[in-house]
Design a protein around this motif. Structure first.
Motif, PDB file in Angstrom:
ATOM      1  N   ASN A 160       0.735  -1.207   0.051  1.00 55.72           N
ATOM      2  CA  ASN A 160       0.189  -0.151  -0.094  1.00 55.72           C
ATOM      3  C   ASN A 160       0.966   1.285   0.236  1.00 55.72           C
ATOM      4  N   ASP A 161       0.476   2.304  -0.665  1.00 58.66           N
ATOM      5  CA  ASP A 161       1.173   3.467  -0.562  1.00 58.66           C
ATOM      6  C   ASP A 161       0.850   4.387   0.459  1.00 58.66           C
ATOM      7  N   LEU A 162       1.597   5.547   0.542  1.00 62.42           N
ATOM      8  CA  LEU A 162       1.458   6.576   1.631  1.00 62.42           C
ATOM      9  C   LEU A 162       0.004   7.093   1.742  1.00 62.42           C
ATOM     10  N   LYS A 163      -0.550   7.337   0.741  1.00 58.99           N
ATOM     11  CA  LYS A 163      -1.787   8.029   0.493  1.00 58.99           C
ATOM     12  C   LYS A 163      -2.775   7.230   1.097  1.00 58.99           C
ATOM     13  N   GLU A 164      -2.593   5.669   0.668  1.00 64.62           N
ATOM     14  CA  GLU A 164      -3.661   4.685   1.059  1.00 64.62           C
ATOM     15  C   GLU A 164      -3.764   4.700   2.409  1.00 64.62           C
ATOM     16  N   LEU A 165      -2.362   4.823   3.286  1.00 64.99           N
ATOM     17  CA  LEU A 165      -2.266   4.678   4.646  1.00 64.99           C
ATOM     18  C   LEU A 165      -2.824   5.659   5.330  1.00 64.99           C
ATOM     19  N   LEU A 166      -2.705   6.997   4.827  1.00 59.74           N
ATOM     20  CA  LEU A 166      -3.276   8.176   5.517  1.00 59.74           C
ATOM     21  C   LEU A 166      -4.627   8.365   5.130  1.00 59.74           C
ATOM     22  N   SER A 167      -5.319   7.740   4.141  1.00 62.89           N
ATOM     23  CA  SER A 167      -6.666   7.504   3.707  1.00 62.89           C
ATOM     24  C   SER A 167      -7.436   6.626   4.716  1.00 62.89           C
ATOM     25  N   MET A 168      -7.040   6.228   5.589  1.00 64.14           N
ATOM     26  CA  MET A 168      -7.700   5.060   6.305  1.00 64.14           C
ATOM     27  C   MET A 168      -8.989   5.236   7.157  1.00 64.14           C
ATOM     28  N   SER A 169     -10.010   4.585   6.706  1.00 62.85           N
ATOM     29  CA  SER A 169     -11.242   4.841   7.304  1.00 62.85           C
ATOM     30  C   SER A 169     -11.235   4.281   8.730  1.00 62.85           C
ATOM     31  N   ALA A 170     -12.253   4.901   9.667  1.00 60.08           N
ATOM     32  CA  ALA A 170     -12.324   4.155  10.924  1.00 60.08           C
ATOM     33  C   ALA A 170     -12.622   2.722  10.974  1.00 60.08           C
ATOM     34  N   ALA A 171     -13.526   2.234   9.954  1.00 57.23           N
ATOM     35  CA  ALA A 171     -13.781   0.842   9.884  1.00 57.23           C
ATOM     36  C   ALA A 171     -12.522   0.104   9.730  1.00 57.23           C
ATOM     37  N   GLU A 172     -11.621   0.376   8.565  1.00 56.22           N
ATOM     38  CA  GLU A 172     -10.452  -0.170   8.343  1.00 56.22           C
ATOM     39  C   GLU A 172      -9.449  -0.054   9.548  1.00 56.22           C
ATOM     40  N   ALA A 173      -9.468   0.927  10.316  1.00 57.88           N
ATOM     41  CA  ALA A 173      -8.483   1.200  11.482  1.00 57.88           C
ATOM     42  C   ALA A 173      -8.867  -0.019  12.468  1.00 57.88           C
ATOM     43  N   ARG A 174     -10.263  -0.097  12.583  1.00 58.71           N
ATOM     44  CA  ARG A 174     -10.769  -1.072  13.620  1.00 58.71           C
ATOM     45  C   ARG A 174     -10.219  -2.500  13.166  1.00 58.71           C
ATOM     46  N   ARG A 175     -10.584  -2.892  11.907  1.00 59.14           N
ATOM     47  CA  ARG A 175     -10.082  -4.240  11.402  1.00 59.14           C
ATOM     48  C   ARG A 175      -8.790  -4.397  11.419  1.00 59.14           C
ATOM     49  N   ARG A 176      -7.839  -3.517  11.355  1.00 58.19           N
ATOM     50  CA  ARG A 176      -6.411  -3.942  11.476  1.00 58.19           C
ATOM     51  C   ARG A 176      -6.006  -3.721  12.724  1.00 58.19           C
ATOM     52  N   VAL A 177      -6.472  -2.862  13.688  1.00 59.25           N
ATOM     53  CA  VAL A 177      -6.016  -2.883  15.085  1.00 59.25           C
ATOM     54  C   VAL A 177      -6.521  -4.384  15.750  1.00 59.25           C
ATOM     55  N   LEU A 178      -7.959  -4.869  15.380  1.00 60.30           N
ATOM     56  CA  LEU A 178      -8.199  -6.089  15.899  1.00 60.30           C
ATOM     57  C   LEU A 178      -7.395  -7.332  15.518  1.00 60.30           C
ATOM     58  N   ALA A 179      -7.259  -7.136  14.160  1.00 62.54           N
ATOM     59  CA  ALA A 179      -6.270  -8.201  13.748  1.00 62.54           C
ATOM     60  C   ALA A 179      -4.801  -8.470  14.306  1.00 62.54           C
ATOM     61  N   TRP A 180      -4.120  -7.417  14.562  1.00 62.70           N
ATOM     62  CA  TRP A 180      -2.791  -7.340  14.896  1.00 62.70           C
ATOM     63  C   TRP A 180      -2.948  -7.769  16.548  1.00 62.70           C
ATOM     64  N   ALA A 181      -4.123  -7.299  17.142  1.00 57.15           N
ATOM     65  CA  ALA A 181      -4.203  -7.584  18.631  1.00 57.15           C
ATOM     66  C   ALA A 181      -4.319  -9.087  18.875  1.00 57.15           C
ATOM     67  N   SER A 182      -5.243  -9.587  17.872  1.00 54.54           N
ATOM     68  CA  SER A 182      -5.655 -11.165  18.008  1.00 54.54           C
ATOM     69  C   SER A 182      -4.525 -11.908  17.739  1.00 54.54           C
ATOM     70  N   THR A 183      -3.559 -11.515  16.838  1.00 52.98           N
ATOM     71  CA  THR A 183      -2.218 -12.556  16.658  1.00 52.98           C
ATOM     72  C   THR A 183      -1.555 -12.484  17.835  1.00 52.98           C
ATOM     73  N   GLN A 184      -1.398 -11.316  18.711  1.00 53.82           N
ATOM     74  CA  GLN A 184      -0.523 -11.114  19.831  1.00 53.82           C
ATOM     75  C   GLN A 184      -1.178 -12.009  20.936  1.00 53.82           C
ATOM     76  N   ARG A 185      -2.474 -12.274  20.867  1.00 57.34           N
ATOM     77  CA  ARG A 185      -2.987 -12.923  21.908  1.00 57.34           C
ATOM     78  C   ARG A 185      -3.109 -14.474  21.658  1.00 57.34           C
ATOM     79  N   ALA A 186      -2.749 -14.768  20.455  1.00 53.83           N
ATOM     80  CA  ALA A 186      -3.025 -16.220  20.061  1.00 53.83           C
ATOM     81  C   ALA A 186      -1.990 -17.127  20.767  1.00 53.83           C
TER      82      ALA A 186
END
Length: 277
Positions: free
Chosen positions: A251-277
């Motif tokens: 993904n490019d820099l613009k896509e990262l800065l354009s992140m929606s709240a829903a995508e942010a939630r998905r990404r955070v929960l995905a990372w957190a789930s892997t750390q808790r596995a």
């Protein structure tokens, strides 16, 4: 906009008591809308007297910091425009405050505005990293409507800060993680503590992904508040890891800065789930 000229007039007042009184009556009164923003979240009125007393000793520092800030802003804005990350006019306020916060982005006169506190700007290269980090937040506000809100969900706040950190690393490579996350070289132990606490950080994110970011329950993730459970501001560390992975995926820099709240939630929960596995 700059409050420096008014501050220099304040610094010329020889009597300490008169200078303390003039901080509010003359200096802040010259730019009331700016200080309304400052004290809404980033300034501390209890620091006024000390700041006024110190003013005469800081004249050379403040003049140099203003020149340096203008240069850094010019270069950084050009870098952002070259990458399509900034298209609108950049609105900036340079102020001298009470050494409580170094930089932030807020609405001022109906415009998303970058504020830099010159008494707290820092030395090179950390001043440049700060400018790029905060300019990333300006860009986020233009590219992602969710980031224009005053209060975020915790998951969005983590990704907003993580994205700004990762963007700074991409545009200003070659520095340490401590420099990108703290604007200094003194937080190696904090980085180790975050790594060691990844599971606990993840657990808090899983529990509070939707909690408002100004809630006390998530203060250890987003504010410099010591707790026994996790290192302070460890949400920045987690967000940076997630943002770096997003860029690594292609993904490019613009896509990262354009992140929606829903995508942010998905990404955070995905990372957190892997750390808790």
């Amino acid at each position: 906009m700059s409050t420096v000229d008014a501050w220099l007039e304040l610094a010329k007042i020889p009597d300490d008591h008169e200078r303390v009184d003039a901080w509010v009556a003359s200096y802040e009164a010259s730019s009331p809308s700016i200080f309304d923003v400052y004290y809404s979240a980033w300034g501390d009125t209890a620091r006024r007297a000390t700041a006024a007393l110190q003013a005469p000793t800081l004249v050379g520092q403040i003049k140099a910091a203003e020149d340096r800030a203008r240069h850094l802003l010019s270069v950084a804005a050009r870098n952002f425009r070259e990458r399509g990350l900034l298209s609108d006019e950049l609105h900036v306020v340079l102020l001298v405050g009470g050494h409580s916060s170094n930089g932030w982005v807020a609405e001022h006169n109906g415009r998303r505005t970058l504020f830099l506190a010159l008494e707290y700007l820092g030395s090179p290269p950390y001043d440049d990293l700060l400018v790029v980090h905060e300019l990333s937040h300006v860009s986020q506000g233009l590219l992602s409507p969710a980031t224009r809100a005053r209060t975020y969900s915790t998951s969005l706040a983590v990704m907003v800060e993580g994205a700004a950190t990762a963007i700074t690393r991409a545009l200003r490579p070659g520095h340490t993680d401590s420099a990108y996350l703290w604007m200094d070289e003194t937080h190696a132990e904090w980085l180790d503590a975050c790594s060691a606490s990844a599971s606990a950080i993840a657990a808090l994110l899983l529990q509070h992904a939707d909690t408002p970011d100004d809630a006390d329950a998530v203060a250890p993730l987003l504010r410099n508040r010591d707790t026994a459970a996790i290192p302070p501001r460890s949400g920045y560390w987690a967000g940076d890891l997630i943002a770096r992975e997003i860029l690594h995926e292609g993904n490019d820099l613009k896509e990262l800065l354009s992140m929606s709240a829903a995508e942010a939630r998905r990404r955070v929960l995905a990372w957190a789930s892997t750390q808790r596995a």
